[in-house]
Design a protein around this motif. Sequence first.
Motif, short mmCIF file in Angstrom:
data_model
loop_
_atom_site.label_atom_id
_atom_site.label_comp_id
_atom_site.label_asym_id
_atom_site.label_seq_id
_atom_site.Cartn_x
_atom_site.Cartn_y
_atom_site.Cartn_z
N LEU A 185 0.82 -1.21 0.00
CA LEU A 185 0.00 0.00 0.00
C LEU A 185 0.85 1.26 0.00
O LEU A 185 0.36 2.34 -0.30
N ALA A 186 2.10 1.12 0.40
CA ALA A 186 2.98 2.29 0.52
C ALA A 186 4.38 1.94 0.03
O ALA A 186 4.80 0.79 0.07
N GLY A 187 5.08 2.98 -0.40
CA GLY A 187 6.47 2.83 -0.79
C GLY A 187 6.66 2.58 -2.27
O GLY A 187 5.73 2.22 -3.00
N SER A 188 7.89 2.78 -2.71
CA SER A 188 8.27 2.55 -4.10
C SER A 188 8.31 1.06 -4.40
O SER A 188 8.41 0.23 -3.49
N VAL A 189 8.24 0.73 -5.67
CA VAL A 189 8.51 -0.64 -6.10
C VAL A 189 9.97 -0.68 -6.55
O VAL A 189 10.46 0.24 -7.21
N TYR A 190 10.66 -1.73 -6.15
CA TYR A 190 12.08 -1.91 -6.46
C TYR A 190 12.24 -3.10 -7.39
O TYR A 190 11.51 -4.09 -7.26
N ALA A 191 13.21 -3.03 -8.28
CA ALA A 191 13.55 -4.18 -9.11
C ALA A 191 15.06 -4.26 -9.23
O ALA A 191 15.77 -3.26 -9.07
N ALA A 192 15.56 -5.45 -9.48
CA ALA A 192 16.99 -5.65 -9.67
C ALA A 192 17.23 -6.44 -10.94
O ALA A 192 16.38 -7.23 -11.38
N ALA A 193 18.39 -6.20 -11.53
CA ALA A 193 18.87 -6.98 -12.67
C ALA A 193 20.26 -7.49 -12.32
O ALA A 193 21.09 -6.74 -11.79
N VAL A 194 20.49 -8.76 -12.58
CA VAL A 194 21.76 -9.38 -12.21
C VAL A 194 22.29 -10.23 -13.36
O VAL A 194 21.56 -11.05 -13.93
N VAL A 220 10.76 2.75 -8.84
CA VAL A 220 9.65 3.56 -9.34
C VAL A 220 8.85 4.03 -8.12
O VAL A 220 8.47 3.22 -7.27
N THR A 221 8.59 5.32 -8.06
CA THR A 221 8.01 5.95 -6.87
C THR A 221 6.50 5.71 -6.77
O THR A 221 5.84 5.38 -7.76
N PRO A 222 5.92 5.93 -5.58
CA PRO A 222 4.46 5.84 -5.44
C PRO A 222 3.71 6.77 -6.40
O PRO A 222 2.66 6.39 -6.93
N GLU A 223 4.23 7.98 -6.61
CA GLU A 223 3.59 8.92 -7.53
C GLU A 223 3.54 8.35 -8.95
O GLU A 223 2.54 8.46 -9.65
N GLU A 224 4.64 7.74 -9.37
CA GLU A 224 4.68 7.13 -10.70
C GLU A 224 3.75 5.93 -10.78
O GLU A 224 3.09 5.70 -11.79
N ILE A 225 3.71 5.13 -9.72
CA ILE A 225 2.81 3.97 -9.68
C ILE A 225 1.37 4.43 -9.88
O ILE A 225 0.61 3.83 -10.65
#
Length: 202
Positions: free
Chosen positions: A23-32, A73-78
């Motif tokens: 419900l809160a916070g940015s979504v994070y992703a990683a590439a490896v 990606v920030t909450p605003e962008e989401i």
Amino acid sequence: MLLDHYYEGKVEAGCDEAGRGCLAGSVYAAAVILPVGYQNELLNDSKQLTEKRRYELREIIQRDAVAWAVGIVTPEEIDKINILNASILAMHRALDQLQVRPEAVIVDGNRFKKYKDLPHTTIVKGDGKYLSIAAASILAKTYRDDYMNQLAEEYPQYDWRSNKGYPTKKHREAIRQYGTTPYHRMSYNLLGDGQLSLDFKD
């Protein structure tokens, strides 16, 4: 033991994200990108590991990887582009930051948008099948946890240190009592009065 590659003879990046269902916070992703023939019997889907083991493995992944990066990606962008597009954008941002250019991409889940001119494959539960996706899941999860723990210092009443922004009873009760913060995703059904509508969930 998880598989070390999907594409034969290509420099392959594994991608995964953390925080879709929050419900809160940015979504994070990683590439490896891991070395050819890499082996690590401890690597697994981050959800199958203890917090202590995830952080231990983060150090190992960062040491051993050919390249790794984290996208946010920030909450605003989401709220503007929806969580599915935001999750994919976070993966693209992680890929953009890799110091070594991949020749192919493998992604946890079943949805992705083409990244540049590279071939890609989506793999359901890929974080439990391929080493590079598992590594990406660990980096995304631990860096997002660090971020939510920092936010929890600013807003302790939402119990983010414990729930990391997920829709627990305590989190929703805090929203009812204190209202929302700048970090809440306003396009979500924050109080849970109906079904939480997501393109997909963690």
